[in-house]
Design an enzyme around this catalytic site. Structure first.
Site, PDB file in Angstrom:
ATOM      1  N   SER A  46     -50.774  39.166 107.887  1.00 45.34           N
ATOM      2  CA  SER A  46     -51.689  40.025 108.395  1.00 45.34           C
ATOM      3  C   SER A  46     -53.101  39.713 107.541  1.00 45.34           C
ATOM      4  CB  SER A  46     -51.558  41.561 108.398  1.00 45.34           C
ATOM      5  OG  SER A  46     -50.832  42.100 109.291  1.00 45.34           O
ATOM      6  N   GLU A  53     -71.356  41.430 108.037  1.00 48.38           N
ATOM      7  CA  GLU A  53     -71.813  41.572 109.642  1.00 48.38           C
ATOM      8  C   GLU A  53     -70.716  42.454 110.460  1.00 48.38           C
ATOM      9  OE1 GLU A  53     -71.735  38.529 108.197  1.00 48.38           O
ATOM     10  OE2 GLU A  53     -73.736  37.769 108.375  1.00 48.38           O
ATOM     11  N   SER A  54     -69.752  42.611 109.663  1.00 49.02           N
ATOM     12  CA  SER A  54     -68.282  43.780 109.813  1.00 49.02           C
ATOM     13  C   SER A  54     -67.048  42.855 109.569  1.00 49.02           C
ATOM     14  CB  SER A  54     -68.394  44.051 111.454  1.00 49.02           C
ATOM     15  OG  SER A  54     -69.706  44.968 111.786  1.00 49.02           O
ATOM     16  N   HIS A  85     -53.330  39.173 112.946  1.00 49.61           N
ATOM     17  CA  HIS A  85     -51.968  39.803 112.720  1.00 49.61           C
ATOM     18  C   HIS A  85     -51.213  38.780 113.316  1.00 49.61           C
ATOM     19  CE1 HIS A  85     -53.359  43.351 110.776  1.00 49.61           C
ATOM     20  NE2 HIS A  85     -54.179  43.641 112.000  1.00 49.61           N
ATOM     21  N   CYS A 111     -72.246  42.701 113.587  1.00 50.05           N
ATOM     22  CA  CYS A 111     -73.418  43.233 114.060  1.00 50.05           C
ATOM     23  C   CYS A 111     -74.486  42.552 114.173  1.00 50.05           C
ATOM     24  CB  CYS A 111     -73.740  44.452 113.173  1.00 50.05           C
ATOM     25  SG  CYS A 111     -73.950  43.910 111.408  1.00 50.05           S
TER      26      CYS A 111
END
Lengths: 133, 133
Positions: free
Chosen positions: A56, A63-64, A69, A84
């Site tokens: 993971s 930007e986010s 996973h 974003c």
């Protein structure tokens, strides 16, 4: 139509190279490089190898985020790319993921996040928009 | 129908308490507590305060991850809760998010991730399934 605040790519990689799906280092390098070639600014990262198998990881970008996973026992990886920014080079990131994980089947869909105009929100039920890969 | 490998909750919080959306500590505490009351095992976390405003955070859990990105200037927060466990108490986590962020409008939708049976995958186009909150 006004832009949503975020564009969230839901990336499903099926029937991948299972060795890669359990290769912590390669997965970390690939996600970081995907962020870079998409034009993202990397802020932080965390990756974890699970026992007996699976990795993971999250990459926080200005930007986010990107996340992954993996389920090597199923040949599957779930990736998310949330941004974003409306001018990231998503195609370059998707090409790198395809080359690295070698999925026999790859599904990419876009969710528009943060439709702040309530009237538009009511008009458009959110949906998963297929993205050609 | 066989279970998908992951259940991914897409949580849209609109018209929230903007002070909370910029409160790094409260957001971190809330996401960690959401993970705990849902029954998740917390592995790691990373939160960032942006300038002039906004907070991003990810909580890596043994079951996958939680993430948040806030836009205080729009009163909006984008949350994701991705879990490979099919018996997490999602409702308790959603109740805590609702109480903390005080959204005037909250949309929660579920995406089933990792449908490894190719025939099922072909039959069921992935979609966003509304979740009552």
């Amino acid at each position: 139509m006004e832009d949503p605040l975020g564009e969230h790519y839901i990336i499903e990689l099926y029937d991948c190279n299972s060795d890669v799906l359990n290769d912590y280092r390669k997965i970390e390098d690939t996600l970081l490089e995907s962020a870079r070639i998409a034009g993202a600014t990397i802020i932080d990262q965390r990756f974890h190898q699970f026992n007996p198998h699976g990795v993971s990881g999250v990459v926080v970008i200005a930007e986010s985020h990107l996340s992954i996973h993996t389920w090597p026992e199923h040949g599957y990886a779930a990736l998310d790319l949330f941004t974003c920014s409306h001018d990231m080079n998503i195609d370059r990131a998707l090409d790198l993921l395809k080359t690295t994980f070698e999925p026999a089947d790859m599904e990419v869909r876009l969710i528009r996040r943060g439709v702040t105009n309530k009237h538009l929100r009511r008009l458009q039920q959110p949906h998963l928009e297929p993205v050609a890969v």
